[in-house]
Design a protein around this motif. Structure first.
Motif, short mmCIF file in Angstrom:
data_model
loop_
_atom_site.label_atom_id
_atom_site.label_comp_id
_atom_site.label_asym_id
_atom_site.label_seq_id
_atom_site.Cartn_x
_atom_site.Cartn_y
_atom_site.Cartn_z
N LEU A 1 0.85 -1.19 0.00
CA LEU A 1 0.00 0.00 0.00
C LEU A 1 0.88 1.24 0.00
O LEU A 1 1.99 1.22 0.53
CB LEU A 1 -0.92 0.04 1.22
N ARG B 1 -4.09 3.04 -7.89
CA ARG B 1 -3.35 3.96 -8.75
C ARG B 1 -1.90 4.09 -8.30
O ARG B 1 -1.08 4.65 -9.04
CB ARG B 1 -4.03 5.34 -8.74
N CYS B 2 -1.58 3.63 -7.09
CA CYS B 2 -0.25 3.92 -6.52
C CYS B 2 0.78 2.83 -6.76
O CYS B 2 1.93 3.13 -7.04
CB CYS B 2 -0.35 4.13 -5.02
S1 FES Z 1 -2.36 2.51 -2.42
FE1 FES Z 1 -3.76 1.81 -3.90
S2 FES Z 1 -4.65 3.63 -4.60
FE2 FES Z 1 -3.10 4.36 -3.30
#
Ligand code: FES
Ligand code: FES
Lengths: 155, 788
Positions: free
Chosen positions: A97, A135-136
């Motif tokens: 995450l 998105r990350c």
């Molecule tokens: S960690 Fe998954 S959207 Fe930001």
């Protein structure tokens, strides 16, 4: 307004809702369980995934009234005190995450995957995650997290 | 600097401090915040791309159940949303800056433009009431095509008499024309850098709370830079002094640039909160995000690269049309100029370069910085034209790059487009990537793919970028209306624990971990005794925020400077107490020792002495142990590296599969390799998204065709491979940590590698180009066209 009753994270709750109130709105706005997120309005991002009677479901895609009588588990209900669920621990351990916004839905969805398919291959994990957008992370570490958790959950 | 790779110091893969709260649902995002007596705002938006507003009737809405107030542009007499960067035309005149009212006045200029704000007791009541607002529109033709718009016709902003915001240039045009004329070969290319929609997973949201007792405003908002929001909103739009406006950006669910900018909605509710005397919450739904978050990229470019008989690049000439959208967003004007054209030397020794950029207003959502901002457009152009030049001149892809690369001993290297690269070794990252990506094994893999009826290709990108923005004096000379330093405060508490206040903002980057690692390393105290505080103008002294991969290079350096001041003062206190000269005090692993003796005091003991100053050098020092530093960088930093993509293309269907992706990046010193790899993964995923999947699309009437996740293709887990990622660093020479920045490298380096791989796969069929996003239908069509 109709009354809805359900068990959320092991506790009985009830509240008055409008017929159109979504389950995610009931959780976030009335129960103030804000760990379940809303990332879209077309039922595609999966930020809102919770467990209904043990099955993952998008809480933005069902009415609160449809969950009447159900046992709902949200991200807040997974850990045992400060001891994380193996899936949460694996996300922490593998940097699964970044901003954390997709994370509750990812974790809830991944637990259901491992329950249904304890030996899921990388391809099967990636296909399962079609309904969860991040998105990350580029998913690389999310896939690693799920693989590690599957091992630790006895998969 | 200690050895670092174990424990929690610099270089250690420390697990993230912030994860516990995110993993247990206890993050505190803006939409999770509720204030007593809160109302809800819903914004009525334009359904038209371009129309005059003849009249707005809000009577029925105002009378509707639960409605507290309805506001339109006529009610809100405030300044317009400002642009932070003034660009000058080639003739020296300033760019056009048409007004950008938070609520439309007289005209709407894109689908989604704000027409009215309804404030009600519940969101449902606000939405219901908004349906009762009658707006009489005079629909106008939509200005959509940049080249047609340049010629005139319908104007997005009537008052400025043109659709051209500016016509800017950099470099020596005459020298470039002469060099191109004298070149043995000139490669030309037409490039479109596709328009993207950032799509941080957390939609924008804001809660504004006016306190009438002391006339103070508090705004919680999804921002990457709360102090900048306070300054812009307070000073330029609402005329509120900073001391009466507190902006808090709590946990923020991703930004990627889109949460840098001052937006209309947060401005409207801050203003309206004082009008109604109650808190107001506004949260975008995803559909609103698609039509109001600033979009990214959207360049149309023609370029020429000259090559001499020895295969050396002689000159580069670039003409770019850059879409600004309907209004100038906060940093919009800087993106296609100083963040783009200054990078056109890339890693190559091209001696003369000229770029002309025309910025055009259209009836679309404003375009501004999105992860990479200008630099992905530069690297895509360069790495595509170099790839094509190699094919046209029959030179190997690696050979043409190596032959023209800046040599490792040539630093500092002054480019012909203003920048001076401080350090790098492009050959080293290339060599590492070739080995990590097993390029020698490519022919065998290609044969194996061919046996399955698939065409395999390999594509390279040897890119550079500039980040760690920016030296304020340089930025100011180039038109920036702000400084670009960063600040940090190190507040040591009496018992030796430490709170850090940083002007950088974390919205996924993990500063609570990496910044604590730096302080732990510098002060020799445990990570759990360090708290990182950011994102609140009520706590943090000042800050320019996080974008342009600047947190570590600029904010981290400010932090090291502040800890240095702490150590200097603490050393003097230690010297006084231990009755030694300050020069004889050595500080190591959290202990102050008198050199050559066994006299030693722990950091915590000095902290206590600073706050209980019974035995204290009062003549020389003030009590307390709390230091602030501001750091203004001496130069940009220049991360770079090599990305290699291998694709398999099914020639029957056009489906492209990214089979492997290798990234070796030079990002300077690595503080936390786990976080660094995560940043590269995310950036590469966005780059592959741009190359294969993502493309914002409007119809000719200005209707947004890609307005949801049903039509805008976000990269999903099964679109992407497992990445091969490594770092190969040279140190930045002008900051203490030697760091360069990693947030954007993935998104900057990757798109040309993907497209070059597809072109490589299909080159024997005669395919020369494929535009982004290379969807299967587009690839299939390109194959059909090439087959004739
Ligand atoms: S960690 Fe998954 S959207 Fe930001
Ligand atoms: S909020 Fe996006 S799927 Fe539920």
């Amino acid at each position: 307004m109709p009354t809805v009753s359900m068990t959320v994270n092991g506790k009985p709750v009830s509240g008055e809702v409008e017929a159109r109130t979504l389950l995610v709105q009931f959780l976030r706005d009335q129960l103030r369980l804000t760990g379940t997120h809303v990332g879209c309005d077309t039922s595609q991002c999966g930020a809102c995934v919770v467990h209904i009677d043990g099955e993952s479901a998008k809480s933005c895609t069902m009415l609160a009234l449809q969950a009447d009588g159900a046992a709902v588990t949200t991200i807040e209900g997974l850990a045992d005190g400060e001891t994380l669920h193996p899936m949460q621990e694996a996300f922490r351990n593998n940097h699964g995450l970044q901003c954390g916004f997709c994370t509750p839905g990812m974790v809830m969805s991944a637990i259901d995957l491992v329950k249904k398919n304890p030996k899921a291959s990388e391809t099967e994990i990636r296909e399962w995650l079609e309904g969860n957008i991040c998105r990350c992370t580029g998913y690389h570490n999310i896939v690693k997290s799920i693989q590690e958790a599957a091992g630790n959950m006895g998969g | 600097m200690p050895d670092g790779v174990t424990g929690t110091g610099i270089g250690a893969a420390v697990k993230r401090v912030e994860d516990q709260r995110f993993l247990t649902g206890r993050g505190n995002y803006t939409d999770d915040i509720n204030r007593p007596g809160q109302t809800y705002a819903y914004v009525l938006r334009s359904p038209h791309a371009h129309a005059t507003i003849k009249s707005i009737d809000t009577a029925a809405a105002s009378a509707a159940s639960g409605v507290v107030a309805v506001f339109t542009g006529a009610d809100m007499e405030v300044g317009g949303l400002p642009c932070g960067w003034l660009i000058h035309n080639e003739d020296g005149s300033p760019m056009h800056e048409p007004p950008h009212p938070p609520l439309a006045v007289g005209k709407v200029r894109h689908v989604g433009d704000q027409v009215a704000a309804v404030i009600a007791e519940s969101l449902a009541e606000a939405k219901n009431a908004a349906e009762l607002i009658k707006v009489d529109y005079g629909v106008l033709p939509a200005v959509m095509n940049m080249k047609a718009a340049e010629a005139g016709g319908t104007l997005v902003h009537d008052d400025i008499g043109t659709n051209k915001c500016y016509d800017w240039g950099i470099g020596d045009k005459d020298a470039v024309d002469a060099a191109l004329a004298a070149s043995a070969h000139v490669t030309e290319i037409d490039i479109v850098n596709n328009r993207l929609i950032p799509n941080a997973m957390e939609p924008r949201a804001a809660v504004a709370d006016f306190n009438g007792a002391n006339s103070e405003y508090t705004l919680y908002t999804t921002s990457q830079n709360p102090h900048v929001i306070r300054l812009l909103m307070g000073a330029f739009v609402l005329s509120l002094p900073e001391h009466k406006l507190r902006v808090i950006a709590p946990d923020v669910g991703g930004g990627f640039g889109s949460k840098i900018f001052l937006y209309a909605e947060e401005t409207i509710i801050t203003w309206a909160s004082a009008r109604i005397g109650r808190p107001i919450k506004w949260t975008a739904d995803r559909s609103e995000a698609f039509m109001t978050d600033a979009h990214g990229r959207d360049h149309v470019t023609h370029a020429k690269l000259g090559i001499d008989a020895n295969g050396k690049f002689t000159a580069l000439k670039v003409e770019t049309y850059a879409n600004m959208g309907a209004y100038l967003s906060t940093f919009a004007s800087s993106v296609p100029t100083y963040l783009y054209a200054t990078l056109l030397a890339g890693v190559y020794t091209t001696p003369v370069i000229y770029a002309n950029v025309k910025a055009i207003f259209t009836n679309t959502v404003p375009v501004d910085a999105y992860r990479g901002a200008g630099r992905p457009e530069a690297s895509y152009l360069l790495e595509r034209i170099v790839d094509r030049a190699a094919r046209e001149t029959g030179v190997d892809q690696l050979e043409i790059r190596r032959h023209n690369m800046i040599q490792p001993d040539a630093f500092p290297y002054q480019t012909p487009v203003a920048l001076s690269y401080d350090s790098g070794n492009y050959q080293a990252t290339l060599d590492s990537a070739l080995s990590l990506g097993d390029v020698p094994g490519f022919p065998a893999r290609k044969a194996a793919s061919a046996a399955k009826g698939l065409k395999r290709g390999i594509g390279y990108s040897t890119y550079i970028e500039a980040c760690g923005i920016a030296p304020s004096a340089v930025a100011g000379a180039l038109g920036a209306r702000a400084g670009l330093y960063e600040s940090a405060e190190v507040r040591v508490h009496p018992t030796g624990s430490v709170t850090i206040f940083t002007g950088s903002h974390s919205h996924g980057q993990g500063h609570e971990t990496t910044f604590a690692q730096i302080v732990s390393d510098q002060l020799g105290i445990a990570m759990e005794n360090i708290e990182i505080n950011h994102g609140d103008t009520g706590n943090v002294q000042f800050g320019m925020g996080t974008y342009g991969s600047r947190s570590l290079a600029v904010g981290g350096t400010a932090l090291v400077k502040a800890t240095g001041k702490i150590i200097a003062k603490a050393s003097k206190i230690a010297a006084h107490i231990m009755e030694a000269s300050a020069d004889d005090i050595e500080f190591k692993d959290g202990n102050f020792t008198v050199a050559g003796t066994d006299k030693s005091m722990a950091f915590g003991e000095i902290a206590l002495a600073a706050y209980v100053p019974h035995n204290f050098p009062h003549d020389e020092l003030e009590p307390g142990l709390d230091e602030t530093a501001f750091y203004d960088p001496a130069n940009f930093t220049f991360p770079g590296g090599t990305h290699i993509c291998e694709v398999e293309v099914d020639p029957e269907t056009g489906v492209v599969k990214v089979d492997s992706f290798t990234a070796v990046d030079d990002i300077g010193r690595v503080i936390n390799p786990m976080i660094v790899e995560g940043q590269v993964h995310g950036g590469v995923a966005q780059g592959i998204g741009q190359a294969l999947l993502e493309g914002c699309s409007y119809d000719s009437d200005g209707q947004l065709l890609t307005g949801s996740y049903m039509d805008y293709t976000m990269p999903r887990a099964d679109n992407l491979p497992t990445f091969k990622v490594a770092t190969q660093s040279t140190l930045c020479t002008h900051n203490i940590l030697g760091v360069k920045g990693v947030g954007e490298v993935g998104a900057i380096g990757s798109p040309p590698a993907v497209i070059n791989a597809i072109v490589d796969a299909l080159s024997d069929l005669g395919v020369k180009d494929i535009s982004m996003p290379a969807t299967s239908s587009k690839v299939w069509q390109a194959i059909q066209d090439a087959r004739g």
